[in-house]
Design a protein around this motif. Structure first.
Motif, PDB file in Angstrom:
ATOM      1  N   SER A 130    -110.640  22.225 -34.714  1.00 23.56           N
ATOM      2  CA  SER A 130    -111.958  21.550 -34.356  1.00 23.56           C
ATOM      3  C   SER A 130    -112.684  22.742 -33.115  1.00 23.56           C
ATOM      4  N   VAL A 131    -113.684  23.087 -33.324  1.00 28.05           N
ATOM      5  CA  VAL A 131    -114.650  24.163 -32.513  1.00 28.05           C
ATOM      6  C   VAL A 131    -115.899  23.301 -32.095  1.00 28.05           C
ATOM      7  N   SER A 132    -116.092  23.740 -30.872  1.00 26.61           N
ATOM      8  CA  SER A 132    -117.274  23.175 -30.436  1.00 26.61           C
ATOM      9  C   SER A 132    -118.081  24.293 -29.640  1.00 26.61           C
ATOM     10  N   HIS A 133    -119.292  24.157 -29.278  1.00 32.19           N
ATOM     11  CA  HIS A 133    -120.050  25.157 -28.608  1.00 32.19           C
ATOM     12  C   HIS A 133    -120.524  24.014 -27.155  1.00 32.19           C
TER      13      HIS A 133
ATOM     14  N   ALA B 144    -111.074  13.214 -32.994  1.00 31.27           N
ATOM     15  CA  ALA B 144    -111.053  12.007 -34.114  1.00 31.27           C
ATOM     16  C   ALA B 144    -110.255  12.494 -35.209  1.00 31.27           C
ATOM     17  N   LEU B 145    -110.344  13.711 -35.837  1.00 32.52           N
ATOM     18  CA  LEU B 145    -109.846  13.987 -36.947  1.00 32.52           C
ATOM     19  C   LEU B 145    -108.699  15.266 -36.937  1.00 32.52           C
ATOM     20  N   VAL B 146    -108.455  15.645 -35.847  1.00 36.14           N
ATOM     21  CA  VAL B 146    -107.472  16.650 -35.370  1.00 36.14           C
ATOM     22  C   VAL B 146    -106.160  15.815 -34.941  1.00 36.14           C
ATOM     23  N   VAL B 147    -106.188  15.001 -34.179  1.00 36.47           N
ATOM     24  CA  VAL B 147    -105.056  14.278 -33.805  1.00 36.47           C
ATOM     25  C   VAL B 147    -104.461  13.100 -34.871  1.00 36.47           C
ATOM     26  N   ASP B 148    -105.600  12.476 -35.593  1.00 37.86           N
ATOM     27  CA  ASP B 148    -105.279  11.309 -36.465  1.00 37.86           C
ATOM     28  C   ASP B 148    -104.293  10.368 -36.224  1.00 37.86           C
ATOM     29  N   HIS B 149    -104.645   9.854 -34.687  1.00 41.26           N
ATOM     30  CA  HIS B 149    -103.939   8.918 -33.964  1.00 41.26           C
ATOM     31  C   HIS B 149    -102.671   9.186 -33.693  1.00 41.26           C
ATOM     32  N   ASN B 150    -102.223  10.488 -33.705  1.00 41.19           N
ATOM     33  CA  ASN B 150    -100.765  11.081 -33.260  1.00 41.19           C
ATOM     34  C   ASN B 150    -100.824  11.692 -32.009  1.00 41.19           C
TER      35      ASN B 150
ATOM     36  N   VAL C  97    -105.163  25.122 -27.389  1.00 41.32           N
ATOM     37  CA  VAL C  97    -106.585  25.028 -27.002  1.00 41.32           C
ATOM     38  C   VAL C  97    -106.867  26.448 -26.508  1.00 41.32           C
ATOM     39  N   HIS C  98    -108.380  26.916 -26.859  1.00 45.13           N
ATOM     40  CA  HIS C  98    -108.785  28.175 -26.332  1.00 45.13           C
ATOM     41  C   HIS C  98    -110.196  27.978 -25.931  1.00 45.13           C
ATOM     42  N   LEU C  99    -110.282  28.498 -24.651  1.00 42.08           N
ATOM     43  CA  LEU C  99    -111.755  28.463 -24.234  1.00 42.08           C
ATOM     44  C   LEU C  99    -112.229  29.794 -23.833  1.00 42.08           C
ATOM     45  N   VAL C 100    -113.505  30.118 -24.634  1.00 38.21           N
ATOM     46  CA  VAL C 100    -113.982  31.496 -24.538  1.00 38.21           C
ATOM     47  C   VAL C 100    -115.552  31.178 -24.013  1.00 38.21           C
TER      48      VAL C 100
ATOM     49  N   CYS D 208    -122.318  28.697 -21.576  1.00 38.01           N
ATOM     50  CA  CYS D 208    -121.599  27.590 -22.504  1.00 38.01           C
ATOM     51  C   CYS D 208    -120.377  28.030 -22.636  1.00 38.01           C
ATOM     52  N   VAL D 209    -119.360  27.088 -23.149  1.00 33.97           N
ATOM     53  CA  VAL D 209    -117.895  27.320 -23.424  1.00 33.97           C
ATOM     54  C   VAL D 209    -117.708  27.138 -24.998  1.00 33.97           C
ATOM     55  N   GLY D 210    -117.105  28.226 -25.619  1.00 42.85           N
ATOM     56  CA  GLY D 210    -116.748  27.704 -26.950  1.00 42.85           C
ATOM     57  C   GLY D 210    -115.061  27.231 -26.930  1.00 42.85           C
ATOM     58  N   VAL D 211    -115.105  25.887 -27.361  1.00 31.75           N
ATOM     59  CA  VAL D 211    -113.825  25.270 -27.326  1.00 31.75           C
ATOM     60  C   VAL D 211    -113.002  25.137 -28.513  1.00 31.75           C
ATOM     61  N   VAL D 212    -111.890  25.584 -28.905  1.00 29.34           N
ATOM     62  CA  VAL D 212    -110.999  25.454 -29.930  1.00 29.34           C
ATOM     63  C   VAL D 212    -109.909  24.432 -29.884  1.00 29.34           C
ATOM     64  N   ILE D 213    -109.741  23.561 -30.500  1.00 26.68           N
ATOM     65  CA  ILE D 213    -108.789  22.527 -30.385  1.00 26.68           C
ATOM     66  C   ILE D 213    -107.992  22.538 -32.061  1.00 26.68           C
ATOM     67  N   ARG D 214    -106.756  23.104 -31.911  1.00 17.21           N
ATOM     68  CA  ARG D 214    -105.936  23.346 -33.214  1.00 17.21           C
ATOM     69  C   ARG D 214    -104.614  22.515 -33.503  1.00 17.21           C
ATOM     70  N   ASN D 215    -104.483  21.707 -34.429  1.00 19.37           N
ATOM     71  CA  ASN D 215    -103.295  20.718 -34.636  1.00 19.37           C
ATOM     72  C   ASN D 215    -102.051  21.934 -34.919  1.00 19.37           C
ATOM     73  N   ARG D 216    -101.069  22.380 -34.273  1.00 23.92           N
ATOM     74  CA  ARG D 216    -100.026  23.188 -34.669  1.00 23.92           C
ATOM     75  C   ARG D 216     -99.520  22.716 -36.125  1.00 23.92           C
TER      76      ARG D 216
END
Length: 403
Positions: A111-114, A130-136, A143-146, A97-105
């Motif tokens: 947001s983190v997913s497995h 959906a809540l990370v970009v807030d339409h922007n 992004v980090h992938l582990v 699997c991949v741990g995915v991290v997306i963070r708004n600077r």
């Protein structure tokens, strides 16, 4: 679109190249894996000592508070957290699997997913964003992938036939789909860590491939990424039910192609969305109970050689729960979610239960302790090689998780 080192990332094919557009996703992954900025970043990440996340009271504290608030995610789950409410978010048990991290600077929303299958990547990214970009759409997203160690020889990871696709393993198709999805989406994905495939693979004395890291922890205030593994006390709340959802979601049409809803960002509560299971799944579990330990490893893990010593016992405990609760409505009456609220010390309590009763499922995060890496990886399928449990489509086999 993918950015590396602040610049848009693209493939530059020579005029004599015969590569077709169909090969580009594979080439994109290979090119990213070879990018010197990402190779250097991955080496820096691998030099960080892996930390053990535990609720133990007696280990050395390295957090700033005894009541650090954290969110833990199991396979196929995701959570978007507000840094003003949550200090850490993480996951582990990821081999293929991949741990995915997306963070708004800008605002630190993380947001983190497995992710465990290419089939949930497209909708999964939409859920995470959906809540990370807030339409922007101009927001800069780190992004980090582990995860996703190289579970097959790279020489076998090509071709279009069914037999060749089987040799692709699990890791490469998932990583390929993730980078392809980021590249085609309009958001600005700044890839910072790519610790997957050969960059996350080591070998034992017999030459067997194993993951270097199977988990991560994100400090939400700074965005710092740390290799991590979690012990049983910190994989909470509602561990058994959440692990069961991974398997049952393959039969529940309401979850097809989606990550599992788990956590409510605005209220800082775990809201374990309901998932149903069938009698067929219970029958499969009854068949699995008769397997030996070695057969369980072979049938229920995507990476049997990488499993930790608790894997088989954990599988049996999960099956026992399903056998004792064959009707999913016992776990999710009226198809209502199971809700857990944050306690004063940072732990979790089942909503509507006394703090002294069975509703208290966890203790708060007390320490991050360096440990030797152990793998308690996600399982494979339960189709079985003997034919006793056949009937699942090749690409829709039930997958299990240890707990």
């Amino acid at each position: 679109m993918i950015f590396v080192d602040g610049l848009p990332f693209s493939l530059n094919f020579s005029s004599s190249s015969s590569s077709s557009s169909k090969s580009q996703p594979s080439d994109l992954l290979a090119a990213l894996m070879e990018h010197q900025v990402l190779v250097s970043a991955t080496l820096s990440f691998k030099s960080i000592q892996e930390r053990k996340v535990s609720a133990s009271m007696d280990s050395k504290l390295i957090t700033s508070s005894n009541s650090s608030r954290y969110v833990y995610l199991f396979q196929r789950e995701y959570a978007t957290v507000d840094p003003s409410l949550v200090h850490y978010v993480g996951t582990d048990e990821a081999t293929t699997c991949v741990g995915v991290v997306i963070r708004n600077r800008k605002n630190g929303m993380t947001s983190v997913s497995h992710m465990d299958s290419p089939k949930i990547v497209d909708i999964g990214f939409s859920q995470m964003l959906a809540l990370v970009v807030d339409h922007n759409l101009d927001a800069d997203l780190d992004v980090h992938l582990v995860g996703a160690f190289e579970d097959v020889s790279p020489n076998h990871a090509s071709g279009r036939s069914i037999s060749q696709r089987k040799r692709d393993g699990y890791s490469i198709p998932l990583c390929r789909k993730i980078v392809e999805t980021m590249q085609k989406r309009p958001e600005k994905f700044h890839v910072k860590t790519l610790c997957v495939l050969r960059h996350n693979t080591k070998y034992d004395s017999q030459g067997n491939a194993l993951p270097i890291f199977n988990g991560l922890l994100v400090e939400t205030s700074s965005g710092t990424l740390i290799p991590a593994s979690f012990d049983k006390t910190s994989r909470c709340p509602d561990e058994i039910v959440r692990r069961l959802r991974v398997s049952s979601s393959y039969e529940d049409p309401s979850w097809q192609g989606k990550l599992l809803d788990t956590y409510d960002t605005k209220t800082d509560r775990f809201i374990i969305a309901p998932c149903s299971w069938t009698k067929r799944l219970v029958q499969i579990v009854l068949s699995l109970q008769s397997l030996s330990d070695s057969e369980i490893l072979a049938s229920c893990s995507t990476s049997p050689l990488a499993e930790g010593p608790e894997f088989v016992d954990n599988e049996r405990r999960l099956w026992n729960y399903l056998i004792k609760n064959p009707d999913w409505r016992t776990t999710f009456p009226m198809r209502q979610p199971r809700v857990f609220e944050r306690t004063g010390d940072g732990g979790w309590k089942r909503a509507g239960f006394s703090s002294q009763g069975q509703g208290t499922y966890s203790t708060p995060l007390k320490s991050l302790q360096v440990m030797q890496h152990f793998e308690h990886v996600h399982p494979k399928d339960v189709s079985g090689k003997s034919g006793k449990m056949q009937g699942w489509k090749e690409n829709e086999k039930v997958k299990w998780k240890s707990f």
